[in-house]
Design an enzyme around this catalytic site. Sequence first.
Site, PDB file in Angstrom:
ATOM      1  CD  GLN A  95     -18.951 -18.221  13.345  1.00  0.00           C
ATOM      2  OE1 GLN A  95     -19.249 -18.344  12.138  1.00  0.00           O
ATOM      3  NE2 GLN A  95     -19.184 -19.190  14.222  1.00  0.00           N
ATOM      4  CG  ASP A  98     -23.629 -11.723  21.875  1.00  0.00           C
ATOM      5  OD1 ASP A  98     -24.094 -12.773  21.387  1.00  0.00           O
ATOM      6  OD2 ASP A  98     -22.612 -11.717  22.592  1.00  0.00           O
ATOM      7  CG  HIS A 113     -19.128 -12.722  11.517  1.00  0.00           C
ATOM      8  ND1 HIS A 113     -19.879 -13.860  11.657  1.00  0.00           N
ATOM      9  CD2 HIS A 113     -18.164 -13.042  10.613  1.00  0.00           C
ATOM     10  CE1 HIS A 113     -19.397 -14.815  10.870  1.00  0.00           C
ATOM     11  NE2 HIS A 113     -18.345 -14.349  10.246  1.00  0.00           N
ATOM     12  CG  ASN A 206     -23.064 -26.961  18.107  1.00  0.00           C
ATOM     13  OD1 ASN A 206     -23.000 -25.768  18.399  1.00  0.00           O
ATOM     14  ND2 ASN A 206     -23.864 -27.428  17.157  1.00  0.00           N
ATOM     15  CD  GLU A 208     -28.668 -29.505  16.007  1.00  0.00           C
ATOM     16  OE1 GLU A 208     -29.635 -30.091  16.524  1.00  0.00           O
ATOM     17  OE2 GLU A 208     -28.793 -28.568  15.209  1.00  0.00           O
ATOM     18  CB  ALA A 224     -23.215 -23.439  25.446  1.00  0.00           C
TER      19      ALA A 224
HETATM   20  N1  APR Z   1     -25.828 -24.736  23.453  1.00  0.00           N
HETATM   21  C1  APR Z   1     -24.938 -25.090  22.484  1.00  0.00           C
HETATM   22  N2  APR Z   1     -25.189 -25.008  21.157  1.00  0.00           N
HETATM   23  C2  APR Z   1     -26.410 -24.535  20.805  1.00  0.00           C
HETATM   24  C3  APR Z   1     -27.391 -24.148  21.739  1.00  0.00           C
HETATM   25  C4  APR Z   1     -27.055 -24.262  23.117  1.00  0.00           C
HETATM   26  N3  APR Z   1     -27.913 -23.920  24.088  1.00  0.00           N
HETATM   27  N4  APR Z   1     -28.499 -23.736  21.065  1.00  0.00           N
HETATM   28  C5  APR Z   1     -28.217 -23.865  19.761  1.00  0.00           C
HETATM   29  N5  APR Z   1     -26.964 -24.347  19.590  1.00  0.00           N
HETATM   30  C6  APR Z   1     -26.257 -24.633  18.340  1.00  0.00           C
HETATM   31  C7  APR Z   1     -27.162 -25.068  17.207  1.00  0.00           C
HETATM   32  O1  APR Z   1     -27.327 -26.480  17.224  1.00  0.00           O
HETATM   33  C8  APR Z   1     -26.360 -24.606  15.972  1.00  0.00           C
HETATM   34  O2  APR Z   1     -25.495 -25.647  15.528  1.00  0.00           O
HETATM   35  O3  APR Z   1     -25.668 -23.428  17.916  1.00  0.00           O
HETATM   36  C9  APR Z   1     -25.523 -23.441  16.492  1.00  0.00           C
HETATM   37  C10 APR Z   1     -25.977 -22.098  15.948  1.00  0.00           C
HETATM   38  O4  APR Z   1     -25.777 -22.110  14.549  1.00  0.00           O
HETATM   39  P1  APR Z   1     -26.226 -20.837  13.694  1.00  0.00           P
HETATM   40  O5  APR Z   1     -27.591 -20.432  14.098  1.00  0.00           O
HETATM   41  O6  APR Z   1     -25.937 -21.151  12.266  1.00  0.00           O
HETATM   42  O7  APR Z   1     -25.256 -19.654  14.202  1.00  0.00           O
HETATM   43  P2  APR Z   1     -23.737 -19.451  13.814  1.00  0.00           P
HETATM   44  O8  APR Z   1     -23.065 -20.767  13.550  1.00  0.00           O
HETATM   45  O9  APR Z   1     -23.149 -18.574  14.852  1.00  0.00           O
HETATM   46  O10 APR Z   1     -23.844 -18.635  12.424  1.00  0.00           O
HETATM   47  C11 APR Z   1     -22.634 -18.217  11.838  1.00  0.00           C
HETATM   48  O11 APR Z   1     -23.870 -17.024  10.136  1.00  0.00           O
HETATM   49  O12 APR Z   1     -25.724 -15.770   9.672  1.00  0.00           O
HETATM   50  C12 APR Z   1     -24.362 -15.715   9.862  1.00  0.00           C
HETATM   51  O13 APR Z   1     -23.122 -13.876  10.608  1.00  0.00           O
HETATM   52  C13 APR Z   1     -24.018 -14.843  11.040  1.00  0.00           C
HETATM   53  O14 APR Z   1     -22.286 -15.145  12.681  1.00  0.00           O
HETATM   54  C14 APR Z   1     -23.356 -15.794  12.026  1.00  0.00           C
HETATM   55  C15 APR Z   1     -22.865 -16.909  11.130  1.00  0.00           C
END
Ligand code: APR
Length: 257
Positions: A95, A98, A113, A206, A208, A224
């Site tokens: 998604q 980068d 995306h 993840n 959490e 991660a």
């Molecule tokens: N290691 C693992 N997981 C992590 C870490 C880490 N170091 N840091 C944060 N996370 C987890 C968070 O707990 C969260 O559940 O990564 C997740 C990020 O979630 P979002 O910020 O919602 O990002 P994402 O799920 O990729 O969003 C999906 O939403 O806004 C749109 O297009 C955008 O592609 C994006 C989509």
Amino acid sequence: MTRVSRGPIVILTGAGISKESGLETFRDSDGIWAKVRVDDVATPEAFARNPAHVHEFYNMRRRRLQAGDIEPNAAHRALVELEAQWPDPVLLVTQNVDDLHERAGHQRLIHMHGELLKARCAFCGDVQAWHDDLSVALSCRHCCRSGGLRPHVVWFGEMPLEMETIFAALSECRLFVSIGTSGTVYPAAGFVSLAASHGVETVELNLEPSAGASLFGESIQGEASVIVPAFVQRLLAGLWAGASAPLASRAMGARGN
Ligand code: APR
Ligand code: ZN
């Protein structure tokens, strides 16, 4: 419990896999959507209303990505090792916009995306590599018309890319792995249910439990860069035994017996 030692794998990644590389996520408390409104920068209506503001939002992210201190981390590299050593096809669906998976060396990759380092022309549809700032004044390198260039990023309300390929891969794979995503944005958030409906083993990694954690056969929490390499090593050593039933149904089963 069945050991998963071969069969196609589909991996989904989200912003969490790039967090330790220095890129912001979207929904963490310090995330992008805590600072900028989706409706102001990530919809076709926002771009029609104020293209300069939308370009500036993506220009800042494009400059940040190329700032020199943003590098793939151990999680990106572990997925490259899995792709290289697994005996069957591994499809990575990200998604993320980068280029960290590419820079880590991943080959078979779908950016559902879109990509921050590409521009798309509204006039001719051409998608072209673009590492500099974008603006409405610039002209398309293909049709030479100006005023039509936009980030090659899928906005809310638009259809993500290569969905047919992704759906087919999800229904035919042996294992679906979701990494670093909150499980809140569809259609990606629905991949686990589609995979599970085809009897595919599912696991989430993840920081959490995500919104869809109970739909996975296994949910592993941690950063991660730590849990992804450990999981890949277990898979490659043939030590990962899938948990065939989703967590929720197993929990219910426990209550029912
Ligand atoms: N290691 C693992 N997981 C992590 C870490 C880490 N170091 N840091 C944060 N996370 C987890 C968070 O707990 C969260 O559940 O990564 C997740 C990020 O979630 P979002 O910020 O919602 O990002 P994402 O799920 O990729 O969003 C999906 O939403 O806004 C749109 O297009 C955008 O592609 C994006 C989509
Ligand atoms: Zn054009």
